[in-house]
Write a protein that holds these residues in place. Sequence first.
Motif, short mmCIF file in Angstrom:
data_model
loop_
_atom_site.label_atom_id
_atom_site.label_comp_id
_atom_site.label_asym_id
_atom_site.label_seq_id
_atom_site.Cartn_x
_atom_site.Cartn_y
_atom_site.Cartn_z
N LEU A 151 3.65 -4.06 6.44
CA LEU A 151 4.46 -3.45 5.57
C LEU A 151 4.33 -4.00 4.32
N SER A 152 4.32 -5.24 4.21
CA SER A 152 4.21 -5.86 2.88
C SER A 152 2.49 -5.81 2.32
N GLN A 153 1.75 -5.83 3.06
CA GLN A 153 0.57 -5.44 2.63
C GLN A 153 0.44 -4.00 1.99
N CYS A 154 0.89 -3.46 2.85
CA CYS A 154 0.74 -1.53 2.36
C CYS A 154 1.68 -1.55 0.99
N HIS A 155 2.83 -1.98 0.97
CA HIS A 155 3.65 -1.87 -0.22
C HIS A 155 2.90 -2.44 -1.47
N LEU A 156 2.06 -3.78 -1.28
CA LEU A 156 1.31 -4.03 -2.45
C LEU A 156 0.12 -3.27 -2.81
N LEU A 157 -0.53 -2.72 -2.03
CA LEU A 157 -1.73 -1.95 -2.21
C LEU A 157 -1.29 -0.53 -2.82
N SER A 158 -0.17 -0.12 -2.29
CA SER A 158 0.39 1.21 -2.86
C SER A 158 0.92 0.88 -4.06
N TYR A 159 1.57 -0.25 -4.36
CA TYR A 159 2.15 -0.71 -5.78
C TYR A 159 1.07 -0.84 -6.78
N LEU A 160 0.04 -1.39 -6.58
CA LEU A 160 -1.12 -1.52 -7.38
C LEU A 160 -1.67 -0.49 -7.74
N HIS A 161 -1.76 0.54 -6.80
CA HIS A 161 -2.34 2.04 -7.12
C HIS A 161 -1.47 2.90 -8.16
N VAL A 162 -0.44 2.99 -7.92
CA VAL A 162 0.78 3.34 -8.68
C VAL A 162 0.88 2.57 -10.10
N SER A 199 10.68 0.76 -11.61
CA SER A 199 10.92 2.20 -11.12
C SER A 199 9.37 2.32 -10.18
N LEU A 200 8.44 1.62 -10.36
CA LEU A 200 7.27 2.09 -9.55
C LEU A 200 7.56 1.69 -8.16
N HIS A 201 8.34 0.81 -7.61
CA HIS A 201 8.45 0.32 -6.34
C HIS A 201 8.86 1.45 -5.49
N ALA A 202 9.61 2.53 -5.94
CA ALA A 202 10.04 3.69 -5.23
C ALA A 202 8.80 4.52 -4.99
N GLU A 203 8.06 4.82 -6.06
CA GLU A 203 6.86 5.48 -5.91
C GLU A 203 6.11 4.92 -4.63
N ALA A 204 5.87 3.53 -4.94
CA ALA A 204 4.75 2.98 -4.32
C ALA A 204 5.32 3.02 -2.48
N ALA A 205 6.71 2.96 -2.42
CA ALA A 205 7.12 2.90 -1.12
C ALA A 205 7.07 4.39 -0.52
N SER A 206 6.96 5.30 -1.47
CA SER A 206 6.66 6.82 -0.82
C SER A 206 5.03 6.86 -0.37
N CYS A 222 3.42 4.43 0.93
CA CYS A 222 3.01 3.65 2.03
C CYS A 222 3.01 4.25 3.38
N PHE A 223 1.80 4.30 4.10
CA PHE A 223 1.47 4.91 5.31
C PHE A 223 2.28 4.24 6.18
N ILE A 224 2.27 2.72 6.33
CA ILE A 224 3.02 1.99 7.20
C ILE A 224 4.50 2.04 7.44
N ALA A 225 5.14 2.15 5.92
CA ALA A 225 6.44 2.23 5.88
C ALA A 225 6.98 3.84 6.44
N ALA A 226 6.12 4.66 6.16
CA ALA A 226 6.29 6.04 6.39
C ALA A 226 6.09 6.15 8.07
N SER A 227 5.76 5.15 8.86
CA SER A 227 5.28 5.12 10.40
C SER A 227 6.37 4.40 10.81
N VAL A 228 7.21 3.83 10.67
CA VAL A 228 8.47 2.88 11.32
C VAL A 228 9.79 3.64 11.32
N ALA A 229 10.31 3.41 12.37
CA ALA A 229 11.75 4.05 12.42
C ALA A 229 12.80 3.25 12.13
N PHE A 230 12.58 2.36 11.15
CA PHE A 230 13.74 1.73 10.56
C PHE A 230 13.57 1.66 9.07
N PRO A 231 14.65 1.12 8.28
CA PRO A 231 14.38 1.23 6.98
C PRO A 231 13.85 -0.21 6.31
#
Length: 169
Positions: free
Chosen positions: A69-80, A137-144, A146-155
């Motif tokens: 989850l942490s790696q996915c957010h990092l990589l998504s954040y760098l992208h956005v 503000s970019l953390h929300a876009e990065a979270a949206s 993130c493939f891993i975060a979208a795949s888990v059943a918890f916040p």
Amino acid sequence: MSLLDPDHHYRLDLEWTGDRGVGTTGYRSYGRDHVLRAVGKSDIAGSSDRVFHGDADRWNPEELLIAALSQCHLLSYLHVATNHGLVVVGYRDSPEGLMRQDDSGGGAFVSVTLRPVVTVATLAGVDAADARRLARSLHAEAASKCFIAASVAFPVHHEPETVVAAASH
């Protein structure tokens, strides 16, 4: 695999290495050690958490989930950030997860909190306060994204901090 193909397949091998010569004849008779392998990558030595009779020196599945989850957010954040013209010069995270066991011996994660500390450089014409606002503000876009975060059943919560790098001369 290409960006045009919507399906991305991932393959690895897992080998249990915890047989102590008697197999699973009892709950304490076997080790929880295992090795994860993927072609072209270093092996990952895994086990269960120490509380579940695992080896504390090896990565456990719960830690690997939080790491993913942490790696996915990092990589998504760098992208956005790149897409928005924000120059990131440093990023670290100290994520934490909460898993709750139930009476049957099972359980589930109930939340993970990421705590990214992002260091950004200011660009000409952008003041530090604006850079901080954009970075946050970019953390929300990065979270949206993130493939891993979208795949888990918890916040997955985010408690970001932004540091503006001192301008170099």
